[in-house]
Design a protein around this motif. Structure first.
Motif, PDB file in Angstrom:
ATOM      1  N   LEU A 181       0.820  -1.211   0.000  1.00  0.00           N
ATOM      2  CA  LEU A 181       0.000   0.000   0.000  1.00  0.00           C
ATOM      3  C   LEU A 181       0.859   1.268   0.000  1.00  0.00           C
ATOM      4  O   LEU A 181       0.435   2.307  -0.524  1.00  0.00           O
ATOM      5  CB  LEU A 181      -0.931  -0.014   1.221  1.00  0.00           C
ATOM      6  N   GLY A 238      -2.758   7.253  -2.182  1.00  0.00           N
ATOM      7  CA  GLY A 238      -4.164   7.639  -2.106  1.00  0.00           C
ATOM      8  C   GLY A 238      -5.145   6.512  -1.930  1.00  0.00           C
ATOM      9  O   GLY A 238      -6.346   6.755  -1.726  1.00  0.00           O
ATOM     10  N   THR A 241      -7.013   3.221  -0.140  1.00  0.00           N
ATOM     11  CA  THR A 241      -7.348   2.701   1.189  1.00  0.00           C
ATOM     12  C   THR A 241      -7.422   1.190   1.096  1.00  0.00           C
ATOM     13  O   THR A 241      -8.011   0.638   0.159  1.00  0.00           O
ATOM     14  CB  THR A 241      -8.707   3.249   1.666  1.00  0.00           C
ATOM     15  N   VAL A 245       1.364   3.855   6.570  1.00  0.00           N
ATOM     16  CA  VAL A 245       0.046   3.794   5.923  1.00  0.00           C
ATOM     17  C   VAL A 245      -1.073   3.555   6.931  1.00  0.00           C
ATOM     18  O   VAL A 245      -2.195   3.203   6.548  1.00  0.00           O
ATOM     19  CB  VAL A 245       0.012   2.695   4.831  1.00  0.00           C
ATOM     20  N   ASP A 267      -3.027   5.394   8.471  1.00  0.00           N
ATOM     21  CA  ASP A 267      -4.240   6.174   8.239  1.00  0.00           C
ATOM     22  C   ASP A 267      -5.010   5.709   7.012  1.00  0.00           C
ATOM     23  O   ASP A 267      -6.127   6.188   6.750  1.00  0.00           O
ATOM     24  CB  ASP A 267      -3.888   7.656   8.096  1.00  0.00           C
ATOM     25  N   ARG A 268      -4.430   4.754   6.268  1.00  0.00           N
ATOM     26  CA  ARG A 268      -5.099   4.259   5.055  1.00  0.00           C
ATOM     27  C   ARG A 268      -5.438   2.762   5.130  1.00  0.00           C
ATOM     28  O   ARG A 268      -5.773   2.152   4.119  1.00  0.00           O
ATOM     29  CB  ARG A 268      -4.222   4.527   3.825  1.00  0.00           C
ATOM     30  N   ARG A 292      -7.926  -0.007   7.094  1.00  0.00           N
ATOM     31  CA  ARG A 292      -9.092  -0.173   7.963  1.00  0.00           C
ATOM     32  C   ARG A 292      -9.273  -1.648   8.291  1.00  0.00           C
ATOM     33  O   ARG A 292      -9.226  -2.495   7.390  1.00  0.00           O
ATOM     34  CB  ARG A 292     -10.346   0.385   7.291  1.00  0.00           C
TER      35      ARG A 292
END
Length: 385
Positions: free
Chosen positions: A239, A244, A246, A268, A270-271, A273
């Protein structure tokens, strides 16, 4: 009427609703056929003193028999001895099931035993088939052959069970070749592809699907237990080279903390989940919204997640393992890559820059259905009588 006794250590329960949903669905579809009756044995292995631990206390508290989504399911306990690499599991499972099968047979004269995982279900089923004078089928799904079949204490049991079984199924031609390489006779192994719920996994408007989930921009989804074999760490590392985007990880497992730490290290966090274990409808929503599905497993049979992604119009980036080539059979379906972050990131960027036609992607999954799966299974089992 064909009376089937399904033996499945991999089967959902109230504490693990996503534990083998593909076995559950296959069994439900088989039982729905007008000339088939099914009873399910879903054994639970509990070690000595296991009830002292929360995990086993929850399993021990499950009902011994229940109606689960219309299926009569028995959940007998059997002795599982940790620390012996599984070498005794099949023998103990068979031993502990004999009294229950005697009770069941008194009111349900099953014609055949259908074992849904090769270990410990397979060797136990062979022993039980001999005891009750009925034929046995064993299905190979991937990890059973690749993990248990390569381990010294259990490999011999798997090969012997394959040689003794009246018939076998496997989820891909690649797994069949692996079974033959172990010494299991190939003339009694049929490829039995997974089914697919086309009413749940289908091409939708991707922009609307993303908006309904409150997410925007490129979305990568990975579906599978958070265990090392699934290669989620490689997807997280890749990633960093997909600006950009997710990454949404769907699944639970022991590797979550390590994956969270890795995401921080490679910048990464914050990207990425983590959704945990969710039901099939939620998985379907995310696959419909995804631009690419990424699953870089070290081994697979033929992952249901691959097929479900394709049916949703979402191309896949997967390792060239198991039945991958049987699914990614056209350029639009996705990319087969080496298990290396750079290769993964490059394949993802290609698919993001030139997205394939979503209907072409979905065409790669058109031949999979639960209806076809059930009809083939019924014919296979009848053929053993």
């Amino acid at each position: 009427m064909l009376r089937v006794l399904t033996l499945a250590t991999l089967f959902p329960d109230a504490t693990r609703p996503q534990f083998g949903p593909f076995v559950e669905r296959q069994t439900m579809e088989l039982a729905a056929l007008p000339d088939v009756e099914v009873r399910v044995i879903a054994p639970i292995g509990i070690p000595p003193l296991g009830r002292l631990f929360s995990r086993y206390r929850k399993l021990a508290a499950l009902s011994a028999q229940e109606v689960w989504k219309g299926l009569t399911v028995y959940r007998p306990r059997f002795a599982h001895l940790p620390g012996v690499s599984g070498r005794l599991d099949a023998a103990l499972l068979a031993r502990d099931l004999v009294p229950l099968l005697r009770e069941i047979r008194a009111e349900f004269a099953f014609d055949v035993i259908d074992a849904e995982f090769f270990f410990p279900d397979g060797p136990a089923a062979v022993a039980l088939g001999k005891a009750f004078g009925v034929p046995v089928s064993i299905k190979a799904r991937g990890a059973d052959i690749h993990a248990w079949g390569s381990a010294g204490p259990t490999r011999r049991q798997i090969v012997d069970a394959g040689r003794a079984a009246d018939g076998m199924l496997c989820v891909s031609a690649a797994i069949r070749a692996d079974m033959v390489a172990l010494g299991i006779p190939g003339d009694r192994i049929a490829v039995h592809y997974t089914g697919l719920d086309h009413a749940r996994f289908y091409v939708r408007d991707r922009v609307a699907a993303k908006a309904s989930l409150g997410i925007f921009g490129p979305v990568l989804v990975s579906v599978g237990a958070l265990i090392e074999r699934k290669g989620h760490g490689l997807a997280v590392a890749a990633l960093a080279d997909v600006p950009g985007a997710t990454l949404v990880l769907i699944g639970a497992g022991a590797e979550r903390a390590a994956l969270e730490a890795l995401a921080v290290r490679v910048g990464v966090a914050d990207r990425v989940r983590f959704l945990g274990s969710v039901d099939q409808d939620v998985i379907a929503d995310w696959l419909a919204a995804a631009d690419v599905m990424v699953l870089i497993s070290a081994s697979e049979g033929l992952a249901n997640a691959w097929v479900e992604a394709l049916a949703s119009g979402t191309p896949v980036v997967i390792a060239d393992v198991g039945g991958a080539r049987e699914v990614v059979d056209r350029a639009g379906a996705g990319r087969l890559v080496t298990r290396e972050p750079g290769a993964i990131a490059g394949a993802v960027r290609e698919l993001l820059s030139e997205p394939p036609d979503r209907e072409v992607v979905a065409g790669a999954a058109a031949r999979f259905s639960w209806e076809a799966n059930a009809v083939q299974l019924r014919a296979h089992l009848k053929g053993l009588l």
